[in-house]
Scaffold this motif. Structure first.
Motif, PDB file in Angstrom:
ATOM      1  N   PHE A 139      15.437 -18.567  -2.110  1.00  0.00           N
ATOM      2  CA  PHE A 139      15.539 -17.096  -2.786  1.00  0.00           C
ATOM      3  C   PHE A 139      17.054 -16.875  -3.166  1.00  0.00           C
ATOM      4  N   GLU A 140      17.961 -17.339  -2.646  1.00  0.00           N
ATOM      5  CA  GLU A 140      19.303 -17.222  -2.759  1.00  0.00           C
ATOM      6  C   GLU A 140      20.022 -15.848  -2.617  1.00  0.00           C
ATOM      7  N   ILE A 141      19.319 -15.365  -1.484  1.00  0.00           N
ATOM      8  CA  ILE A 141      19.689 -13.828  -0.739  1.00  0.00           C
ATOM      9  C   ILE A 141      19.867 -14.158   0.527  1.00  0.00           C
ATOM     10  N   PRO A 142      20.978 -13.886   1.090  1.00  0.00           N
ATOM     11  CA  PRO A 142      21.077 -14.116   2.572  1.00  0.00           C
ATOM     12  C   PRO A 142      20.130 -13.315   3.470  1.00  0.00           C
ATOM     13  N   ILE A 143      19.539 -13.876   4.207  1.00  0.00           N
ATOM     14  CA  ILE A 143      18.604 -13.077   5.405  1.00  0.00           C
ATOM     15  C   ILE A 143      18.929 -11.917   5.748  1.00  0.00           C
ATOM     16  N   ASP A 144      20.390 -11.832   6.127  1.00  0.00           N
ATOM     17  CA  ASP A 144      20.854 -10.358   6.553  1.00  0.00           C
ATOM     18  C   ASP A 144      20.805  -9.319   5.851  1.00  0.00           C
ATOM     19  N   LYS A 145      21.075  -9.823   4.171  1.00  0.00           N
ATOM     20  CA  LYS A 145      20.893  -8.798   3.242  1.00  0.00           C
ATOM     21  C   LYS A 145      19.451  -8.126   2.854  1.00  0.00           C
ATOM     22  N   ILE A 146      18.486  -9.170   2.898  1.00  0.00           N
ATOM     23  CA  ILE A 146      17.327  -8.861   2.786  1.00  0.00           C
ATOM     24  C   ILE A 146      16.800  -8.007   3.944  1.00  0.00           C
ATOM     25  N   GLU A 147      17.155  -8.217   5.236  1.00  0.00           N
ATOM     26  CA  GLU A 147      16.992  -7.367   6.168  1.00  0.00           C
ATOM     27  C   GLU A 147      17.195  -6.058   6.040  1.00  0.00           C
ATOM     28  N   ALA A 148      18.785  -5.935   5.707  1.00  0.00           N
ATOM     29  CA  ALA A 148      19.324  -4.439   5.527  1.00  0.00           C
ATOM     30  C   ALA A 148      18.731  -3.720   4.341  1.00  0.00           C
ATOM     31  N   LEU A 149      18.153  -4.472   3.128  1.00  0.00           N
ATOM     32  CA  LEU A 149      17.772  -3.899   2.093  1.00  0.00           C
ATOM     33  C   LEU A 149      16.029  -3.031   2.651  1.00  0.00           C
ATOM     34  N   PHE A 150      15.487  -3.914   3.363  1.00  0.00           N
ATOM     35  CA  PHE A 150      13.942  -3.552   3.872  1.00  0.00           C
ATOM     36  C   PHE A 150      14.288  -2.392   4.909  1.00  0.00           C
TER      37      PHE A 150
END
Ligand SMILES: [Zn+2]
Length: 680
Positions: free
Chosen positions: A343-354
């Protein structure tokens, strides 16, 4: 709608990928630190400080993958000295050769795969066993192994070293197109997993797929405490998709609530594995899912529960992926490979967005609107509320009349593509060129889009057209697939270099398919779709993003937990999945639904057969809204070409180039807030 394409760089990473700890990873390398330092110093002395960064990165990355069978330490040192390319013009020449040869390799691999699957994908002769065997054959399988053995992989690593996501994020905005392309070369060889382990991973995933594919519930055999049945005798519902869709379809029934409650109870029993084994994929017995009793023609029979097969299957996928960890020194866990590499998006960033979206006040407001539209309190299964259906003012039968007449066969659709593209703003030259690069074929199944991977080949649009011609529903799906094909064509044919072809990840391809799909009437030459459709779609998308983000957050937590508890048993895993599902529910859903301790977010089949993929869906929703906002009032074609010719940047930088901002939940929330003013 399935989107089929081989993205070779990602495909390789997926196939030859795995997960483990960094310490284990070091064991693969037979090269000592002092040997790395010695040859690094020697090369810097020879070529000067201007090559220092490339030398340090390149030499250490070659060392990571160098094993005893590749040669001794002095062979390694000599290899680096002989093959490091210092001069810019020599490096450019090497890049040019790699580009043309990898296009030949991947382009033909893709074509072989496409052609070997013709019997399975296209309408024609009956399928026989050998078709399945050819279809399953992967010409890719030994590429990585071969390219380490012939040392091409080492040459690539030495001269075009890999940059991590963090480095790409920090440096990438200032990189030239050439620097980006060089960095993409460095993404090819990030692991060296033995073919045997790749095979084990593939086997585990295939088994998981089969476990899910054979998990049907015979709804006609479900009974309540009075032995009453509620569903058609022959209704067979695959977990979880058909079960969920049955809940959705019952919103249209005045007495649908009792059926929804029954299906929901079935889902709970699948999650906690109290479901009797004999009712899975069999219509032999009747089952009361509330009392959890099994009957044979009205007489109760003893039945044992499914023995945690759901969690055994998940564990075996985890264990298979883990075997390859030690061969993936750059991305040593499956979590890293999925988020950082694919995905080339850090898991922490995705978690924060969601988390930002699921905890937003908008969720509560949309929940309240649903409550008032239903005229009852929310039930947990209303995460699948289906009432925001965008009904166009156009009559569907009239549309079908039009599409059937217009598209009697694939050739008719093919010859109309350039006109359709003109209708959404492409000029003559681009419309004709893009249309000439798309082949329309008669599909055996519901259809898909398959892109080319070399410029000389065409993208394929597979669509199913009935004897009476293409109905409106079929047309709408074909337009979705055509959106994929147009994206695939632009990102291959209009790209300045082959290594930058494509989009950042699958969420982006789906975005363009949906953007086309929602303009299906415009493509037919009608005026724009109406406002009401836009508002309903905004609410529908917001609510489904809210639902699936919770599921994705759970999926992420489960994998984090697995890596912290590598020896967990299936029973421990089950308990933890249920605990974590309730935790996510209580945080983000209980405040909206007014009901606590639900484990329903754990029902998704993807969690078992396609681990960690779920995050791609809500990302797609977010990106779509940001792009739609940018398209407002502009020429779609010009904007599409402008955004897509950025190519395969990382998502964050691609989005900044496309819409002026990184990935964010704001556009999606704003669209829902705007719709809340109009929809009652
Ligand atoms: Zn699609």
């Amino acid at each position: 709608m399935k989107y089929l394409i081989l993205l070779p760089v990602i495909a390789l990473a997926l196939l030859f990928n795995s997960c483990s700890s960094k310490d284990e990873a070091k064991e693969m390398s037979s090269i000592s630190k002092s040997s790395v330092e010695k040859v690094t110093a020697k090369l810097i002395k020879k070529y000067g400080d201007q090559s220092k960064v490339r030398i340090e990165k390149g030499v250490s990355q070659v060392a990571m993958f160098w094993t005893e069978k590749d040669g001794s330490s002095s062979d390694f040192e000599k290899y680096c000295e002989d093959n490091f390319v210092a001069k810019n013009e020599d490096l450019d020449l090497l890049f040019k050769k790699l580009q043309s040869n990898f296009e030949v390799l991947y382009g033909h691999y893709n074509k072989i795969t496409l052609d070997l699957n013709r019997a399975l994908h296209l309408d024609g002769d009956p399928i026989i066993a050998i078709d399945e065997q050819f279809g399953a054959y992967s010409p890719f399988a030994h590429l990585v192994e071969d390219f380490f053995n012939n040392k091409i992989a080492f040459n690539v690593l030495l001269n075009f070293p890999h940059y991590s996501l963090k480095e790409k994020t920090e440096l990438g905005e200032k990189w030239s197109r050439k620097e980006w392309a060089f960095a993409r070369v460095g993404d090819i060889f990030t692991s060296r997993v033995p073919a045997e382990i790749s095979q084990n991973i593939s086997d585990a995933l295939t088994k998981a797929g089969t476990y899910i594919a054979e998990y049907n519930i015979f709804a006609g055999n479900l009974v309540d405490e009075k032995n009453a049945t509620y569903f058609p005798k022959d209704m067979k519902l695959l977990t979880h998709w058909n079960l969920r869709d049955e809940i959705k379809s019952q919103y249209a029934n005045a007495d649908g609530l009792v059926r929804q409650k029954m299906i929901y109870q079935v889902m709970n029993r699948i999650i906690d594995q109290t479901i009797p084994s004999v009712v899975i994929n069999s219509d032999k017995f009747q089952w009361d899912p509330f009392a959890n009793k099994v009957f044979d023609n009205g007489k109760e029979v003893r039945a044992s529960a499914e023995p945690n097969n759901r969690y055994k299957t998940l564990l075996s996928c985890f264990n298979a992926q883990r075997q390859a960890d030690s061969y993936s020194p750059i991305y040593p866990t499956y979590i890293d490979r999925k988020f950082e590499e694919e995905f080339e998006i850090p898991i922490d960033k995705i978690e924060a967005l969601f988390t930002e979206l699921v905890s937003s006040g908008t969720a509560k407001k949309v929940g309240d609107l649903i409550k008032s539209r239903l005229g009852r309190d929310l039930q947990p299964w209303d995460i699948w509320y289906d009432g925001f259906k965008a009904r166009s003012s156009m009559n569907q039968d009239l549309l079908t009349e039009q599409t059937q007449k217009k598209f009697p066969n694939p050739a008719a659709f093919q010859s109309d593509i350039s006109t359709m593209l003109k209708n959404v703003g492409f000029d003559n030259e681009k419309s004709n060129f893009i249309a000439s690069k798309i082949d329309v074929d008669p599909a055996r199944g519901s259809g898909h889009a398959w892109g080319a991977d070399m410029k000389s080949e065409n993208a394929h649009l597979r669509t199913r057209i009935g004897k009476a011609g293409m109905n409106y529903k079929g047309y709408n799906i074909a337009v979705h697939e055509m959106g994929h094909n147009v994206e695939q064509t632009i990102t291959l044919q209009y790209m300045d270099n082959w290594f930058m072809r494509g989009v950042p990840n699958t969420a982006f391809t789906e975005t363009w398919a949906f953007i086309f799909q929602s303009r299906d009437l415009m493509l037919l030459g009608h005026k724009n779709n109406d406002e009401n459709v836009k508002y309903m779609k905004a609410l529908d998308n917001f609510w489904s993003a809210y639902e699936i983000m919770g599921v994705a957050l759970l999926d992420q937590s489960v994998w984090k937990w697995l890596y912290e508890h590598k020896n967990a048993t299936d029973d421990q895993l089950k308990k933890q999945v249920i605990r974590m599902a309730k935790e996510v529910w209580n945080k983000y859903y209980a405040p909206v639904f007014g009901v606590k301790d639900q484990s329903i977010l754990a029902i998704y089949s993807h969690m078992i057969e396609n681990p960690l993929y779920l995050s791609a869906y809500p990302l797609g929703h977010l990106i779509e809204y940001q792009i739609e906002q940018k398209l407002d009032g502009k020429n779609l074609a010009d904007e599409m070409v402008r955004m897509l010719t950025q190519g395969k940047m990382i998502p964050e930088i691609w989005m900044k180039g496309a819409v002026g901002d990184g990935i964010s939940v704001k556009a999606s929330i704003n669209a829902a807030e705007e719709a809340l003013k109009y929809v009652k």
